[in-house]
Design an enzyme around this catalytic site. Structure first.
Site, PDB file in Angstrom:
ATOM      1  N   HIS A  96      -2.098  10.779  -4.195  1.00  0.00           N
ATOM      2  CA  HIS A  96      -2.297   9.448  -4.784  1.00  0.00           C
ATOM      3  C   HIS A  96      -0.945   8.754  -4.833  1.00  0.00           C
ATOM      4  CE1 HIS A  96      -4.410   6.450  -7.311  1.00  0.00           C
ATOM      5  NE2 HIS A  96      -3.178   6.246  -7.784  1.00  0.00           N
ATOM      6  N   CYS A  97      -0.850   7.612  -4.161  1.00  0.00           N
ATOM      7  CA  CYS A  97       0.428   6.900  -4.059  1.00  0.00           C
ATOM      8  C   CYS A  97       0.465   5.771  -5.086  1.00  0.00           C
ATOM      9  CB  CYS A  97       0.604   6.337  -2.650  1.00  0.00           C
ATOM     10  SG  CYS A  97       2.179   5.488  -2.418  1.00  0.00           S
ATOM     11  N   PRO A  98       1.362   5.816  -6.063  1.00  0.00           N
ATOM     12  CA  PRO A  98       1.437   4.724  -7.042  1.00  0.00           C
ATOM     13  C   PRO A  98       1.932   3.423  -6.433  1.00  0.00           C
ATOM     14  CG  PRO A  98       3.228   6.274  -7.381  1.00  0.00           C
ATOM     15  CD  PRO A  98       2.339   6.888  -6.355  1.00  0.00           C
TER      16      PRO A  98
ATOM     17  N   ASN B 216      -1.144   1.936  -5.273  1.00  0.00           N
ATOM     18  CA  ASN B 216      -2.221   1.899  -6.266  1.00  0.00           C
ATOM     19  C   ASN B 216      -3.530   2.348  -5.631  1.00  0.00           C
ATOM     20  OD1 ASN B 216      -3.311   1.499  -8.834  1.00  0.00           O
ATOM     21  ND2 ASN B 216      -3.860  -0.626  -8.406  1.00  0.00           N
ATOM     22  N   ASN B 217      -3.439   3.355  -4.795  1.00  0.00           N
ATOM     23  CA  ASN B 217      -4.595   3.825  -4.041  1.00  0.00           C
ATOM     24  C   ASN B 217      -4.327   5.250  -3.581  1.00  0.00           C
ATOM     25  OD1 ASN B 217      -7.047   3.846  -2.761  1.00  0.00           O
ATOM     26  ND2 ASN B 217      -6.437   2.516  -1.075  1.00  0.00           N
TER      27      ASN B 217
END
Length: 375
Positions: free
Chosen positions: A182-184, A187-188
């Site tokens: 999950h890549c901040p 945001n996805n």
């Protein structure tokens, strides 16, 4: 005399008898306490027994509050991270157009001007396209109906079918097909349908930062030297200005526009160089994973499986790896040679191979791979 001796002997025997009784009671209490301790320990182990429990499980349990806090912070601050990426990138583009481009048009030869304009705008288009697609494209989720899938496991958290290479994201609270992480900054989640967009964004952003750092190196040196001269002149002017009136104070040597120009050049070079180092390391890491046909999660799983089979004298084979070159073709969706231009060097919204539910042999792979386990 004899009566006194008899009385003294009787008292001593009574005293020794009392001491023996005290010792027996004390030992009995100690034994009862030990029995209760062992019984409680056995009850606790029977309630918490798990054959899969090890040091990793204990550490995960201890760090569960930290994971919960990180998940919720990442979920709520994802929009802030996306806005930060957009604002920083926009500031760099604005500085390039306002400060660097006029100097390039005035000082460079026509051939170099054409190259800078072509490469810079192509790199910018690739960055914007892949970032937009990475944050707006769904990574892919398995269907909720159990009849649609066969031979899959069930996710323990969302109680739904879980195909191969699928993992549950605690931040999105959903299962993701071929989940990488999950890549901040997006945001996805990075999964089956947006993994290529994520890697391409990292690659072209790194290339753009390196390009700006190299192109602006000489200007950065001049701007840094000019800022140091500003500071030195200001220190020298303070004693003189203290002995003069307001109307006798000479005007500043550097204007506000010059100060802003030099500081903008320094800001551009420092930011681009920092991002190039950090994002470049991340890009190389993901490139190595793609070459091996793994995701970030599968790397840890395959490492443990490789060690487990090595103790049994067996060799682990990744069933989703088709060789380094073929892995890149499958990842980028290159089926024919012209796809290197239309799908890699130009913006392309083509879908990856497969649906993420089953993993059949892609058409671009001609050789069959070895089985999962080999003795």
């Amino acid at each position: 005399m004899r009566s006194r001796q008899r009385m003294f002997a009787a008292v001593m025997r009574l005293l020794l008898k009392c001491l023996r009784l005290g010792r027996r009671r004390r030992f009995k209490l100690v034994r009862q306490a030990e029995q209760l301790w062992h019984y409680g320990h056995l009850c606790l182990r029977s309630l918490l027994y798990n054959s899969f429990t090890n040091s990793d499980v204990v550490l995960d349990s201890l760090f569960e509050p930290v994971y919960w806090l990180v998940d919720h912070v990442t979920r709520w601050f994802g929009v802030v991270f996306v806005a930060l990426v957009i604002s920083l990138t926009s500031s760099i583009v604005a500085i390039v157009y306002i400060c660097l481009l006029p100097l390039i048009l005035q000082t460079y030869t026509p051939a170099w001007i054409c190259w800078h304009l072509a490469y810079g705008h192509w790199n910018l288009i690739m960055i914007v396209f892949h970032y937009y697609m990475a944050i707006t494209t769904s990574p892919g989720h398995p269907p909720q109906a159990k009849d649609d899938l066969t031979g899959v496991s069930i996710c323990r958290k969302c109680i739904a079918p879980k195909p191969a290479r699928t993992h549950h994201c605690s931040i999105c609270n959903r299962c993701v097909l071929k989940m990488d992480h999950h890549c901040p900054w997006l945001n996805n989640c990075v999964g089956h349908f947006n993994h290529r967009y994520f890697f391409s964004f990292c690659l072209f952003m790194t290339m753009g930062c390196i390009y700006c750092s190299i192109s602006g190196w000489e200007m950065f040196r001049d701007a840094y030297a000019a800022i140091e001269r500003m500071k030195l002149l200001e220190k020298e002017r303070l004693p003189v200005a203290a002995n003069q009136t307001y109307y006798q104070t000479p005007p500043p040597t550097f204007s506000f526009r010059q100060r802003a120009f030099h500081k903008s050049i320094v800001y551009l070079w420092v930011l681009c160089s920092s991002v190039a180092l950090a994002l470049g390391a991340l890009t190389l890491w993901h490139a190595a994973l793609i070459t091996r046909g793994e995701t970030s999660i599968e790397r840890h799983i395959n490492k443990k499986e490789r060690q487990r089979l090595q103790k049994k004298g067996k060799v682990f084979r990744n069933p989703y790896s088709y060789g380094g070159w073929d892995n890149w073709k499958v990842f980028l969706g290159v089926d024919v040679p012209r796809h290197w231009l239309t799908r890699v060097l130009l913006p392309s919204p083509h879908l990856p191979h497969g649906t993420g539910l089953s993993w059949d042999l892609p058409p671009c792979v001609t050789e069959q791979r070895a089985p999962l386990l080999a003795i």
